[in-house]
Write a protein that holds these residues in place. Structure first.
Motif, PDB file in Angstrom:
ATOM      1  N   ASP A   3       0.825  -1.149  -0.062  1.00 12.21           N
ATOM      2  CA  ASP A   3       0.075  -0.096  -0.141  1.00 12.21           C
ATOM      3  C   ASP A   3       0.976   1.415   0.085  1.00 12.21           C
ATOM      4  N   GLU A   4       2.361   1.206   0.360  1.00 22.25           N
ATOM      5  CA  GLU A   4       2.683   2.329   0.639  1.00 22.25           C
ATOM      6  C   GLU A   4       3.219   2.952  -0.904  1.00 22.25           C
ATOM      7  N   THR A   5       3.446   2.230  -1.917  1.00 24.13           N
ATOM      8  CA  THR A   5       3.598   2.529  -3.295  1.00 24.13           C
ATOM      9  C   THR A   5       2.341   2.560  -4.057  1.00 24.13           C
ATOM     10  N   SER A   6       1.466   1.585  -4.122  1.00 27.08           N
ATOM     11  CA  SER A   6       0.391   1.798  -4.820  1.00 27.08           C
ATOM     12  C   SER A   6      -0.633   2.580  -4.498  1.00 27.08           C
ATOM     13  N   ASP A   7      -0.635   3.174  -3.282  1.00 25.24           N
ATOM     14  CA  ASP A   7      -1.681   4.457  -3.126  1.00 25.24           C
ATOM     15  C   ASP A   7      -1.272   5.541  -2.926  1.00 25.24           C
ATOM     16  N   ASP A   8       0.188   5.651  -3.144  1.00 24.93           N
ATOM     17  CA  ASP A   8       0.821   7.012  -2.675  1.00 24.93           C
ATOM     18  C   ASP A   8       0.826   7.802  -4.218  1.00 24.93           C
ATOM     19  N   GLU A   9      -0.202   8.549  -4.546  1.00 24.13           N
ATOM     20  CA  GLU A   9      -0.006   9.129  -6.038  1.00 24.13           C
ATOM     21  C   GLU A   9       0.907  10.276  -6.221  1.00 24.13           C
ATOM     22  N   ALA A  10       1.639  10.934  -5.023  1.00 19.88           N
ATOM     23  CA  ALA A  10       2.592  11.780  -5.089  1.00 19.88           C
ATOM     24  C   ALA A  10       4.068  11.034  -5.509  1.00 19.88           C
ATOM     25  N   THR A  11       3.898   9.757  -4.968  1.00 21.72           N
ATOM     26  CA  THR A  11       5.107   9.033  -5.600  1.00 21.72           C
ATOM     27  C   THR A  11       5.267   8.679  -6.749  1.00 21.72           C
ATOM     28  N   LYS A  12       4.253   8.111  -7.392  1.00 21.88           N
ATOM     29  CA  LYS A  12       3.732   7.718  -8.764  1.00 21.88           C
ATOM     30  C   LYS A  12       4.224   9.017  -9.509  1.00 21.88           C
ATOM     31  N   GLU A  13       3.599  10.259  -9.385  1.00 17.94           N
ATOM     32  CA  GLU A  13       3.959  11.302 -10.271  1.00 17.94           C
ATOM     33  C   GLU A  13       5.452  11.715 -10.100  1.00 17.94           C
ATOM     34  N   GLU A  14       5.858  11.615  -9.000  1.00 14.75           N
ATOM     35  CA  GLU A  14       7.440  11.839  -8.970  1.00 14.75           C
ATOM     36  C   GLU A  14       8.229  10.917  -9.675  1.00 14.75           C
ATOM     37  N   LEU A  15       7.932   9.727  -9.773  1.00 12.97           N
ATOM     38  CA  LEU A  15       8.665   8.534 -10.505  1.00 12.97           C
ATOM     39  C   LEU A  15       8.415   8.976 -11.987  1.00 12.97           C
ATOM     40  N   ALA A  16       7.212   9.193 -12.475  1.00  9.49           N
ATOM     41  CA  ALA A  16       6.812   9.641 -13.776  1.00  9.49           C
ATOM     42  C   ALA A  16       7.738  10.634 -14.200  1.00  9.49           C
ATOM     43  N   LYS A  17       7.823  11.777 -13.315  1.00 17.12           N
ATOM     44  CA  LYS A  17       8.655  12.770 -13.890  1.00 17.12           C
ATOM     45  C   LYS A  17       9.983  12.486 -14.050  1.00 17.12           C
ATOM     46  N   GLU A  18      10.505  11.716 -13.237  1.00 12.36           N
ATOM     47  CA  GLU A  18      12.123  11.131 -13.180  1.00 12.36           C
ATOM     48  C   GLU A  18      11.982  10.415 -14.469  1.00 12.36           C
ATOM     49  N   GLU A  19      11.089   9.525 -14.769  1.00 16.96           N
ATOM     50  CA  GLU A  19      11.108   8.674 -16.029  1.00 16.96           C
ATOM     51  C   GLU A  19      11.373   9.778 -17.127  1.00 16.96           C
ATOM     52  N   LEU A  20      10.374  10.635 -17.156  1.00 18.56           N
ATOM     53  CA  LEU A  20      10.359  11.510 -18.251  1.00 18.56           C
ATOM     54  C   LEU A  20      11.807  12.014 -18.637  1.00 18.56           C
ATOM     55  N   TYR A  21      12.421  12.547 -17.449  1.00 15.72           N
ATOM     56  CA  TYR A  21      13.662  13.469 -17.388  1.00 15.72           C
ATOM     57  C   TYR A  21      14.625  12.505 -18.121  1.00 15.72           C
ATOM     58  N   VAL A  22      14.875  11.248 -17.709  1.00 18.84           N
ATOM     59  CA  VAL A  22      15.775  10.404 -18.384  1.00 18.84           C
ATOM     60  C   VAL A  22      15.389  10.210 -19.636  1.00 18.84           C
TER      61      VAL A  22
END
Length: 452
Positions: free
Chosen positions: A209-228
């Motif tokens: 639940d710590e990763t699946s429900d944390d929308e802020a973490t998902k957005e940050e991960l998507a932003k980092e993936e887009l940067y790379v």
């Protein structure tokens, strides 16, 4: 949907084509506004012509028929396909009682009768890739252009790659140009659908639940993936795609082909997403190999083994020097021989760079990239003895050594004359990596004798 919202929706899905989309919308218009009798969309392959036009026609809900003309062989085949496509698009439901068209004149009569049934509706006839039609007649395209003038509610749209100045026999027909995508536009388009860093088979635990429900973490991960992803796209464009991928389709293929290999250290946790410079240095060989953009059916391991087999030619000792002399004769200008191969002390001191470094600043392409040049056998015989540190014994048969290199295709004849003829010319048939390995095996520094 309002028309402005429709254009905005198409522009969001297919970016960097706002100008062309605006011009298209003005020419197509709605059911009440008039449209020209014909117009042209032109541009190189993979520039969005077909994609933008089809999306606008479909979502505008106008009546249109689409025909890929490169599938047609003869002019009769094309006219019959046009008649069948228009009849299917209008869905008339009954035969008009007219024979299938065998020429453009009969096609115009057929279309006029068909469109008379739907007098209130504009119809767009799209002839995609009309310039790639297999066997057209000289008057086919101009006659198709005139049909829109004879039939009031018909607009003929031509989609071509490079229209000839007299292709339509008229300079008045409207044209919309789709230029190739620039570097920034290509990266922007690829960034609308980036690939994830993690492998496809890696799935997160549904109970976490710590990763699946944390929308802020998902957005940050998507932003980092887009940067790379954007940094990687820019690197691929600058190092590979700018010279090897002529359109955005091949550019994306090159990016997708190397992406998973490039981000493996990030997926393993060895590098962070912001350590792009270190990650680039780790994979710097990826951006120097032609296999990064070329597809091959041979596994990489087989390529390496075959390369080792080629580099393990067990040539005789003096044959290696003779092959090095042939390489120098093919890639150095004849005027530099006196300076490079004179055994006087002054010549030895000035060998590195050949004493001709003043030309290196003005030469734009290295000689090794221009291909081998032909040379007479007398020049090879003059260069060969100067490469060894000792005198070549008289027992060495130079002609037999040349015959051996010729039989191995390491030395090839550049003229059709008899090999024994003194005016016959030859050239070397090996690359730089091969000749450098041959030179190192006899402890000869061939780099000091190359004119850059």
């Amino acid at each position: 949907m309002p028309y402005n919202d429709l254009l905005t929706s198409i522009s969001e899905r297919y970016p960097c084509r706002d100008s062309q989309l605006s011009q298209l919308s003005a020419l197509i218009g709605d059911e009440t506004s008039p449209s020209p009798s014909s117009f042209v969309l032109y541009g190189l392959e993979a520039t969005g012509k077909t994609l933008i036009l089809r999306a606008l026609l479909q979502e505008s809900e106008v009546s249109f028929s689409w025909l890929p003309c490169d599938e047609c062989i003869t002019a009769r085949h094309l006219t019959e396909r046009i008649a069948a496509t228009v009849e299917a698009a209008l869905d008339l439901g009954e035969d008009l009682g007219l024979p299938r068209s065998q020429e453009v004149g009969a096609l115009a009569v057929f279309l006029q009768a068909a469109l008379a049934r739907v007098r209130e509706v504009k119809h767009f006839l799209v002839l995609d890739r009309i310039d790639q039609q297999r066997d057209p007649t000289p008057t086919l395209v101009p006659a198709l252009r005139r049909m829109g003038e004879m039939i009031p509610n018909l607009t003929v749209i031509f989609v071509v790659s490079a229209p000839h100045s007299r292709f339509f026999s008229s300079a008045e027909i409207p044209h919309i140009h789709f230029p190739p995508y620039s570097r920034e536009e290509s990266i922007e388009i690829l960034s609308t659908n980036p690939l994830p860093i993690k492998k496809t088979g890696e799935e997160q635990d549904p109970d976490d639940d710590e990763t699946s429900d944390d929308e802020a973490t998902k957005e940050e991960l998507a932003k980092e993936e887009l940067y790379v992803w954007q940094k990687f796209c820019a690197t691929v464009w600058d190092s590979l795609a700018k010279g090897a991928a002529r359109d955005i389709v091949r550019f994306r293929n090159a990016v997708e082909k190397n992406w998973s290999t490039f981000v493996q250290p990030i997926a393993r946790g060895e590098y962070g997403t912001r350590n792009y410079s270190s990650l680039y240095l780790y994979h710097k060989d990826m951006f120097r190999q032609e296999t990064s953009v070329l597809d091959t059916v041979i596994p990489p391991a087989v390529n390496e083994r075959s390369t080792m087999v080629v580099k393990s030619h067990d040539l005789p000792y003096y044959s290696k020097f003779l092959l090095c002399a042939a390489y120098l004769a093919s890639y150095n200008p004849p005027r530099s021989d006196a300076l490079l191969f004179t055994k006087a002390g002054e010549g030895k001191k000035r060998k590195r760079g050949g004493g001709l470094n003043k030309q290196a600043g003005t030469r734009k392409i290295q000689r090794r990239l221009l291909g081998p040049q032909s040379f007479p056998i007398e020049r090879l015989s003059a260069i060969f003895p100067t490469l060894t540190s000792h005198t070549v014994p008289p027992s060495v048969d130079v002609q037999a050594q040349i015959a051996t290199l010729t039989s191995l295709r390491l030395l090839v004849k550049a003229t059709s004359l008899d090999p024994l003829d003194g005016s016959a010319k030859w050239k070397v048939n090996v690359g730089w990596e091969y000749i450098r390995s041959i030179a190192r095996s006899v402890k000869f520094d061939i780099e000091d004798y190359m004119i850059e």
